[in-house]
Motif scaffolding. Structure first.
Motif, PDB file in Angstrom:
ATOM      1  N   ALA A  96      12.518  -3.531  10.243  1.00 61.67           N
ATOM      2  CA  ALA A  96      11.237  -3.876   9.616  1.00 61.67           C
ATOM      3  C   ALA A  96      10.742  -5.240  10.079  1.00 61.67           C
ATOM      4  O   ALA A  96       9.532  -5.443  10.301  1.00 61.67           O
ATOM      5  CB  ALA A  96      11.384  -3.851   8.102  1.00 61.67           C
ATOM      6  N   THR A  97      11.670  -6.202  10.256  1.00 60.53           N
ATOM      7  CA  THR A  97      11.281  -7.536  10.739  1.00 60.53           C
ATOM      8  C   THR A  97      10.665  -7.449  12.126  1.00 60.53           C
ATOM      9  O   THR A  97       9.657  -8.101  12.431  1.00 60.53           O
ATOM     10  CB  THR A  97      12.502  -8.462  10.747  1.00 60.53           C
TER      11      THR A  97
ATOM     12  N   THR B 291       0.847  -1.187   0.000  1.00 66.69           N
ATOM     13  CA  THR B 291       0.000   0.000   0.000  1.00 66.69           C
ATOM     14  C   THR B 291       0.885   1.241   0.000  1.00 66.69           C
ATOM     15  O   THR B 291       2.074   1.180   0.382  1.00 66.69           O
ATOM     16  CB  THR B 291      -0.885   0.014   1.249  1.00 66.69           C
ATOM     17  N   PRO B 292       0.384   2.376  -0.421  1.00 72.35           N
ATOM     18  CA  PRO B 292       1.190   3.617  -0.376  1.00 72.35           C
ATOM     19  C   PRO B 292       1.716   3.920   1.032  1.00 72.35           C
ATOM     20  O   PRO B 292       2.836   4.406   1.187  1.00 72.35           O
ATOM     21  CB  PRO B 292       0.208   4.681  -0.856  1.00 72.35           C
ATOM     22  N   LEU B 293       0.905   3.621   2.061  1.00 73.67           N
ATOM     23  CA  LEU B 293       1.353   3.894   3.429  1.00 73.67           C
ATOM     24  C   LEU B 293       2.542   3.000   3.807  1.00 73.67           C
ATOM     25  O   LEU B 293       3.509   3.459   4.418  1.00 73.67           O
ATOM     26  CB  LEU B 293       0.185   3.669   4.400  1.00 73.67           C
ATOM     27  N   LEU B 294       2.454   1.699   3.438  1.00 70.43           N
ATOM     28  CA  LEU B 294       3.548   0.779   3.751  1.00 70.43           C
ATOM     29  C   LEU B 294       4.810   1.157   2.975  1.00 70.43           C
ATOM     30  O   LEU B 294       5.920   1.113   3.519  1.00 70.43           O
ATOM     31  CB  LEU B 294       3.130  -0.655   3.416  1.00 70.43           C
ATOM     32  N   ARG B 295       4.651   1.545   1.717  1.00 73.82           N
ATOM     33  CA  ARG B 295       5.810   1.937   0.922  1.00 73.82           C
ATOM     34  C   ARG B 295       6.488   3.170   1.542  1.00 73.82           C
ATOM     35  O   ARG B 295       7.717   3.237   1.628  1.00 73.82           O
ATOM     36  CB  ARG B 295       5.382   2.232  -0.515  1.00 73.82           C
ATOM     37  N   THR B 296       5.664   4.134   1.967  1.00 70.18           N
ATOM     38  CA  THR B 296       6.229   5.333   2.598  1.00 70.18           C
ATOM     39  C   THR B 296       6.998   4.969   3.873  1.00 70.18           C
ATOM     40  O   THR B 296       8.085   5.502   4.135  1.00 70.18           O
ATOM     41  CB  THR B 296       5.111   6.332   2.923  1.00 70.18           C
ATOM     42  N   LEU B 297       6.426   4.036   4.654  1.00 71.18           N
ATOM     43  CA  LEU B 297       7.097   3.612   5.881  1.00 71.18           C
ATOM     44  C   LEU B 297       8.444   2.960   5.574  1.00 71.18           C
ATOM     45  O   LEU B 297       9.465   3.273   6.213  1.00 71.18           O
ATOM     46  CB  LEU B 297       6.197   2.637   6.643  1.00 71.18           C
ATOM     47  N   LEU B 298       8.492   2.077   4.562  1.00 73.54           N
ATOM     48  CA  LEU B 298       9.741   1.409   4.208  1.00 73.54           C
ATOM     49  C   LEU B 298      10.753   2.406   3.642  1.00 73.54           C
ATOM     50  O   LEU B 298      11.966   2.270   3.887  1.00 73.54           O
ATOM     51  CB  LEU B 298       9.468   0.292   3.200  1.00 73.54           C
ATOM     52  N   GLU B 299      10.287   3.375   2.893  1.00 68.36           N
ATOM     53  CA  GLU B 299      11.199   4.395   2.369  1.00 68.36           C
ATOM     54  C   GLU B 299      11.871   5.173   3.503  1.00 68.36           C
ATOM     55  O   GLU B 299      13.078   5.430   3.461  1.00 68.36           O
ATOM     56  CB  GLU B 299      10.442   5.345   1.441  1.00 68.36           C
ATOM     57  N   ARG B 300      11.091   5.515   4.502  1.00 70.95           N
ATOM     58  CA  ARG B 300      11.655   6.266   5.625  1.00 70.95           C
ATOM     59  C   ARG B 300      12.623   5.413   6.434  1.00 70.95           C
ATOM     60  O   ARG B 300      13.647   5.892   6.912  1.00 70.95           O
ATOM     61  CB  ARG B 300      10.532   6.785   6.511  1.00 70.95           C
ATOM     62  N   ILE B 301      12.306   4.127   6.597  1.00 68.92           N
ATOM     63  CA  ILE B 301      13.230   3.225   7.283  1.00 68.92           C
ATOM     64  C   ILE B 301      14.525   3.107   6.483  1.00 68.92           C
ATOM     65  O   ILE B 301      15.632   3.139   7.036  1.00 68.92           O
ATOM     66  CB  ILE B 301      12.585   1.843   7.491  1.00 68.92           C
ATOM     67  N   GLY B 302      14.405   2.962   5.156  1.00 71.24           N
ATOM     68  CA  GLY B 302      15.591   2.833   4.315  1.00 71.24           C
ATOM     69  C   GLY B 302      16.460   4.073   4.336  1.00 71.24           C
ATOM     70  O   GLY B 302      17.690   3.982   4.380  1.00 71.24           O
ATOM     71  N   VAL B 303      15.840   5.233   4.311  1.00 77.14           N
ATOM     72  CA  VAL B 303      16.608   6.479   4.340  1.00 77.14           C
ATOM     73  C   VAL B 303      17.323   6.633   5.681  1.00 77.14           C
ATOM     74  O   VAL B 303      18.469   7.094   5.749  1.00 77.14           O
ATOM     75  CB  VAL B 303      15.673   7.690   4.079  1.00 77.14           C
ATOM     76  N   ALA B 304      16.689   6.217   6.755  1.00 75.57           N
ATOM     77  CA  ALA B 304      17.268   6.393   8.086  1.00 75.57           C
ATOM     78  C   ALA B 304      18.340   5.361   8.391  1.00 75.57           C
ATOM     79  O   ALA B 304      19.373   5.684   8.978  1.00 75.57           O
ATOM     80  CB  ALA B 304      16.167   6.343   9.141  1.00 75.57           C
TER      81      ALA B 304
ATOM     82  N   ALA C 275       8.027  -8.090   6.347  1.00 72.32           N
ATOM     83  CA  ALA C 275       9.045  -8.910   5.701  1.00 72.32           C
ATOM     84  C   ALA C 275       9.594  -8.158   4.488  1.00 72.32           C
ATOM     85  O   ALA C 275       8.870  -7.928   3.510  1.00 72.32           O
ATOM     86  CB  ALA C 275       8.461 -10.254   5.285  1.00 72.32           C
ATOM     87  N   VAL C 276      10.855  -7.777   4.559  1.00 73.32           N
ATOM     88  CA  VAL C 276      11.480  -7.064   3.452  1.00 73.32           C
ATOM     89  C   VAL C 276      12.980  -7.334   3.501  1.00 73.32           C
ATOM     90  O   VAL C 276      13.570  -7.494   4.583  1.00 73.32           O
ATOM     91  CB  VAL C 276      11.208  -5.540   3.538  1.00 73.32           C
ATOM     92  N   SER C 277      13.598  -7.432   2.345  1.00 77.32           N
ATOM     93  CA  SER C 277      15.042  -7.678   2.277  1.00 77.32           C
ATOM     94  C   SER C 277      15.788  -6.345   2.209  1.00 77.32           C
ATOM     95  O   SER C 277      15.208  -5.301   1.901  1.00 77.32           O
ATOM     96  CB  SER C 277      15.392  -8.520   1.051  1.00 77.32           C
ATOM     97  N   ARG C 278      17.088  -6.408   2.488  1.00 77.33           N
ATOM     98  CA  ARG C 278      17.899  -5.195   2.428  1.00 77.33           C
ATOM     99  C   ARG C 278      17.966  -4.651   1.005  1.00 77.33           C
ATOM    100  O   ARG C 278      17.981  -3.438   0.792  1.00 77.33           O
ATOM    101  CB  ARG C 278      19.307  -5.471   2.956  1.00 77.33           C
TER     102      ARG C 278
ATOM    103  N   ARG D  97      20.767  -3.278   5.689  1.00 77.91           N
ATOM    104  CA  ARG D  97      20.751  -4.352   6.686  1.00 77.91           C
ATOM    105  C   ARG D  97      20.021  -3.936   7.970  1.00 77.91           C
ATOM    106  O   ARG D  97      19.151  -4.654   8.458  1.00 77.91           O
ATOM    107  CB  ARG D  97      22.188  -4.773   7.012  1.00 77.91           C
ATOM    108  N   ALA D  98      20.417  -2.783   8.512  1.00 82.62           N
ATOM    109  CA  ALA D  98      19.772  -2.333   9.747  1.00 82.62           C
ATOM    110  C   ALA D  98      18.289  -2.059   9.526  1.00 82.62           C
ATOM    111  O   ALA D  98      17.445  -2.357  10.382  1.00 82.62           O
ATOM    112  CB  ALA D  98      20.469  -1.081  10.279  1.00 82.62           C
ATOM    113  N   GLY D  99      17.958  -1.493   8.373  1.00 85.06           N
ATOM    114  CA  GLY D  99      16.552  -1.230   8.073  1.00 85.06           C
ATOM    115  C   GLY D  99      15.736  -2.502   7.970  1.00 85.06           C
ATOM    116  O   GLY D  99      14.594  -2.569   8.451  1.00 85.06           O
TER     117      GLY D  99
END
Length: 381
Positions: free
Chosen positions: A30-31, A7-20, A36-39, A24-26
């Motif tokens: 997320a886990t 969903t757009p909300l989940l994608r936005t959340l993963l983008e912010r985790i990835g930027v921060a 469930a998402v890979s690095r 690997r840490a992201g």
């Protein structure tokens, strides 16, 4: 998107985790959040984000960074007002940086290191901009000079040790014992492999320099690195290069010297037996080192009283450069002893404190007075 798996909300959340946190840490965070998402997926989401708008810049910070250390370098540009990176350049050449400045007019201040490349590009593309040095590079450059000063005057601490009025045992005055030990130690330092090699390299580099050869030609002829040749090439005398070698390196025998002195004065003068004793205590050096240390004691049939180990150059440098509140009582006492032993180190510490106060308090009007004080200090050396 009809076929999207997020969903757009989940994608936005993963983008912010990835930027921060990046990959690997992201992925680990997320886990824990039940996603469930890979690095690699996180990194793809970050790469797909549009570049942020740079906007208008007034104060620009520029420095290089390693894409591959020792081989490939780029340039990072930072908005000093907001402390955020604004762009990355593929290399650290003057032309690339100048082209970027042409595309972003209005820069009033460029904060850079001492590299001439960025200075040249700024003069070319932003001639009205004021060029300044950032506090990190100023303090780093100061630290290098403080370390050289401490190394040059490290011998003051060795000569400042008090000589007791009575020998610890055996015959002969204590002053003669200490003098003999110091002379032997100085002879070992002067004839060490490092000092001998430094003198030989200095003579070889300057012999080629007098023939009109440059740094690159000397590199090829002597098989030395560029930094090594440059250091020897610009040195006025060999003495400038011998401060650190003469200051000495930590020895594996240092923790056992007091024990060897005490055992020698009780009558045990056999180097092999003493070597075996300290080996049982954890010594990992060889017997020859023990024998060389004991050799000056034989003519006088006694060992000098054990003296506290002299602080290393890097330790004294660290004490001078750190804030007094960040030093424990033991380090403060050792620093006071070192400064009392050498007026040059005391003057250096005073100027470092004045510079730190000026830099942290933004008292730029004091710079001229401080620079003149530093020049007087260097002339004293």
């Amino acid at each position: 998107m009809p076929h999207a798996r997020r969903t757009p909300l989940l994608r936005t959340l993963l983008e912010r985790i990835g930027v921060a946190l990046a990959g690997r840490a992201g992925a680990r965070l997320a886990t824990h959040l039940g996603i469930a998402v890979s690095r690699s997926s996180l990194l793809r989401l970050v790469r797909a984000l549009p570049d942020p708008q740079i906007g208008s810049l007034k104060v620009l910070g520029v420095d290089d960074f390693a894409l591959r250390r020792g081989h490939a370098y780029g340039t990072v540009l930072v908005d000093i007002d907001t402390h955020t990176p604004v762009d990355l350049l593929a290399d650290r050449s003057a032309d690339t940086f100048a082209a970027w400045l042409d595309e972003h007019p209005g820069i009033e201040v460029v904060c850079r290191d001492r590299a001439t490349t960025y200075a040249e590009a700024t003069r070319k593309a932003a001639p009205n901009a004021i060029q300044v040095a950032d506090r990190w590079h100023l303090w780093h450059n100061l630290a290098e000079h403080v370390e050289k000063t401490v190394a040059a005057h490290h011998s003051c601490l060795r000569h400042h040790n008090d000589i007791p009025s009575k020998p610890p045992g055996g015959s002969g005055p204590a002053a003669d014992l200490i003098q003999a030990a110091n002379l032997a130690q100085a002879s070992r330092r002067e004839n060490s492999t490092l000092v001998t090699r430094t003198k030989a390299r200095y003579q070889a580099v300057h012999a080629l320099k007098t023939q009109g050869k440059g740094i690159k030609a000397i590199m090829g002829e002597l098989g030395l690195s560029k930094d090594t040749v440059r250091r020897f090439y610009h040195a006025g005398t060999a003495e400038e290069l011998l401060a650190h070698p003469r200051a000495g390196r930590p020895s594996a025998l240092d923790p056992y010297k007091a024990y060897l002195n005490q055992r020698w004065n009780t009558g045990l003068t056999n180097a092999s037996k003493l070597y075996r004793e300290i080996t049982e205590q954890g010594y990992r050096g060889n017997r020859a080192t023990v024998a060389r240390y004991l050799a000056p004691f034989r003519p006088l049939r006694a060992a000098p009283p054990p003296t506290p180990p002299i602080p290393k150059v890097r330790h004294i440098t660290s004490w001078i450069l750190r804030h007094p509140d960040n030093l424990d009582n033991d380090d403060q006492d050792k620093l006071k002893h070192a400064l009392a032993a050498c007026p040059h180190l005391a003057a250096t510490a005073t100027h470092v404190t004045a510079f730190a106060e000026m830099m942290t308090g933004l008292h730029g009007n004091r710079l001229i007075v401080l620079v003149m004080s530093f020049r007087v200090l260097w002339l004293m050396f």
